[in-house]
Write a protein that holds these residues in place. Sequence first.
Motif, PDB file in Angstrom:
ATOM      1  N   LYS A 202       0.980  -1.095  -0.132  1.00  0.00           N
ATOM      2  CA  LYS A 202      -0.098  -0.276   0.527  1.00  0.00           C
ATOM      3  C   LYS A 202       1.043   1.019   0.098  1.00  0.00           C
ATOM      4  O   LYS A 202       0.173   2.672   0.418  1.00  0.00           O
ATOM      5  CB  LYS A 202      -0.685   0.168   1.351  1.00  0.00           C
ATOM      6  CG  LYS A 202      -2.268  -1.335   1.413  1.00  0.00           C
ATOM      7  CD  LYS A 202      -2.957  -1.058   0.230  1.00  0.00           C
ATOM      8  CE  LYS A 202      -4.170  -1.818   0.226  1.00  0.00           C
ATOM      9  NZ  LYS A 202      -4.555  -2.507  -0.587  1.00  0.00           N
ATOM     10  N   ASP A 357      -3.986   7.965   3.868  1.00  0.00           N
ATOM     11  CA  ASP A 357      -3.669   6.171   5.222  1.00  0.00           C
ATOM     12  C   ASP A 357      -3.543   6.953   6.449  1.00  0.00           C
ATOM     13  O   ASP A 357      -2.887   6.410   7.286  1.00  0.00           O
ATOM     14  CB  ASP A 357      -2.379   5.401   4.656  1.00  0.00           C
ATOM     15  CG  ASP A 357      -2.222   4.584   3.392  1.00  0.00           C
ATOM     16  OD1 ASP A 357      -3.256   4.747   2.719  1.00  0.00           O
ATOM     17  OD2 ASP A 357      -1.204   4.491   2.775  1.00  0.00           O
ATOM     18  N   TRP A 360      -4.216   4.146   9.862  1.00  0.00           N
ATOM     19  CA  TRP A 360      -3.254   3.206   9.845  1.00  0.00           C
ATOM     20  C   TRP A 360      -2.414   3.452  11.166  1.00  0.00           C
ATOM     21  O   TRP A 360      -0.794   4.098  10.701  1.00  0.00           O
ATOM     22  CB  TRP A 360      -2.461   3.128   8.077  1.00  0.00           C
ATOM     23  CG  TRP A 360      -3.267   2.316   7.753  1.00  0.00           C
ATOM     24  CD1 TRP A 360      -4.394   2.681   6.798  1.00  0.00           C
ATOM     25  CD2 TRP A 360      -3.409   0.579   7.843  1.00  0.00           C
ATOM     26  NE1 TRP A 360      -5.209   1.832   6.313  1.00  0.00           N
ATOM     27  CE2 TRP A 360      -5.041   0.374   6.687  1.00  0.00           C
ATOM     28  CE3 TRP A 360      -3.585   0.017   8.399  1.00  0.00           C
ATOM     29  CZ2 TRP A 360      -5.519  -0.900   6.784  1.00  0.00           C
ATOM     30  CZ3 TRP A 360      -3.713  -2.016   8.257  1.00  0.00           C
ATOM     31  CH2 TRP A 360      -5.133  -1.679   7.199  1.00  0.00           C
ATOM     32  N   HIS A 539       1.468   0.013   5.052  1.00  0.00           N
ATOM     33  CA  HIS A 539      -0.117  -0.104   5.779  1.00  0.00           C
ATOM     34  C   HIS A 539       1.085  -0.846   7.475  1.00  0.00           C
ATOM     35  O   HIS A 539      -0.088  -0.942   7.853  1.00  0.00           O
ATOM     36  CB  HIS A 539      -1.443  -1.370   5.640  1.00  0.00           C
ATOM     37  CG  HIS A 539      -2.180   0.017   5.290  1.00  0.00           C
ATOM     38  ND1 HIS A 539      -3.869  -1.150   4.683  1.00  0.00           N
ATOM     39  CD2 HIS A 539      -2.444   0.834   4.505  1.00  0.00           C
ATOM     40  CE1 HIS A 539      -4.065  -0.683   3.790  1.00  0.00           C
ATOM     41  NE2 HIS A 539      -3.144   0.816   3.312  1.00  0.00           N
TER      42      HIS A 539
END
Length: 568
Positions: A202, A357, A360, A539
């Motif tokens: 990711k 993100d 995360w 991640h």
Amino acid sequence: KNDLASFHAEMGDCQTCHVTGKMKDIKKSMTDSQTHENTQCQDCHGGYADLVNDKLEFDPHASHLGEINCTSCHSGHAKPELTCNNCHNFEMEMPFADSKAKKKWDGDWNQEKIQQAIAKGPVETVDVIVVGGGSAGFNAAISAKMAGANVVLFEKAPYTGGNSMLAAGGINAVGTPQQKAKGIEDSVEWYAEDAMKGGRNKNDPKLVQILAEESAGAVAWLESLGANMDDLKRSGGARVERTHRPSGGASVGPHIIDTLRKAAIERDISVRVNSRIEKIVLNDDKSVAGVVVHGRHSGYNMVAADSVVLATGGYGMNKQMVAYYRPTMKDMTSSNNVTATGDGVLLAKEIGASMTDIDWVQAHPTIGKDSRILISETVRGVGAIMVNTDGQRFISELTTRDRASDAILKQKDQYAWLVFDEQLVEKKKMVRGYEHLGMLSKANTIEELAKITGMSDLPKTAVDYNKYQAAGKDDAFGRDDMPLNLSKPPFYAVKVAPGIHHTMGGVAVDTDANVLNLQSWKMDGLFAAGEVTGGLHGHNRLGGNAIAETVVFGRKAGENAAKHALKK
Ligand code: FAD
Ligand code: MEZ
């Protein structure tokens, strides 16, 4: 009154500590960093090194604080509240202090005063403002200064260092002389592949490529500023040894921060502590105009600059943000410094920055159980095994953090033990610190260790592990690097459990450290680096990649911020 100020007043008037003896002028004369007051402390008591050598039984700054302002803890007119006790539970003998008090943290941001400061206009103009005094901030400030810019670094805490000064394991780099000297074969491609695989693919591959390509340069740059990075070990998820730290296996963070602090002083960079940025100010055309800083003594003021670098770190200590973005982790302990409150995310979001993100959050598998003290991943890298409460191994110790944390949470009582012997202690200085903090169980035989910890299967586990280690093949869990067996007494065990460690998500940036807006366009004059940003780690971050990030992208942010400001 029984406080430090009254005690010093017996030697003279207020001028013993302050620029002037006149009450009405003291506030005006005092800078937020209390520079004069700190010089006065040192004039009478000597520098920090003299104090420690001559008068203190042990050095309370040795583990990570380093050479910081005396007034960070020794406040004059109020009873000092101990910074250390935000993570520890020391009953520390400190003159005029309450031995168990914790330093209170952060006030509210006063919107009315922010607006008044903007309306009043700037009190100062510089080329580049760096927000945050961790590794990313110092690297940016030094780089911007070396590129010819006039730079100010603002730090909200009474001391610099942030999460960076807690970094334990090391900095990842590929193609260094240290790797060559040990005959380690590695490549930029392998580094990038490991980071992508660890991040569950990711990650932003462009950012990862830059990190890998420039990692050796980052170590060389730190060395050029005076750091030692001669020890090399392997971290979870890495296929070879590429985690560098000081020789003898000392913690990497305090050493880097000491080096960077000195480098900043040598280059005459204005580093101002007790100075919290509470607003990024934009011009009508949305370009950066400067910031509003809330100084401990100077109050709210606007400082103008064409470039601002956000280097404020992550949000691992902001309970509300963790509860909002990653609710499943809201009750977990955290390895982070109290400074990790996510200010940069809030500041950038408020002016329209995009986030990557942001939800995360990484749990580190081995935080001392019921504590905030990280037991470094490199303890496993150097050779420790990890077992459950019965003394049985349950996963390869060198797996990635997300997998190790999940596996621990599936064990009885959701904690584990790291077990090692004296060979490891000899290789790894930081373990002495864990012993000093009373975290280790210790015995002369494995059987005795099993008895005092209740791990009944530990003796059998040790015999099996030693067999795998001798054969160079871990038949139980496929651990592919077993540098040590369990044979040299005394034997040690430390209880560990997962806790919040790193916030992978944050402000969206491009490969030049420009902050991006919701349309993914560059925000004119706004740069960011370090844990405040998102995208690089996907991640799940691999151990050692964050410090590498702070150096590689901190430098980039500083250089590009200087270029932007000087071009205008
Ligand atoms: P920080 O070092 O956290 O610095 C941010 C600074 O900004 C702080 O000093 C903060 O007070 C200041 N600040 C925040 N808001 C404001 C504001 N509004 N105004 C002014 N100042 C502000 N990574 C590795 O790669 N290797 C390791 O070995 C390693 N070990 C770790 C061990 C521990 C215990 C922890 C917690 C983390 C570890 N990490 C490690 C992760 C790594 O240390 C961090 O991700 C990295 O240091 C973050 O650096 P930074 O400069 O971005 O932020
Ligand atoms: O990168 C990290 O967070 C790291 C190496 C931490 C550690 O366990 O030492």
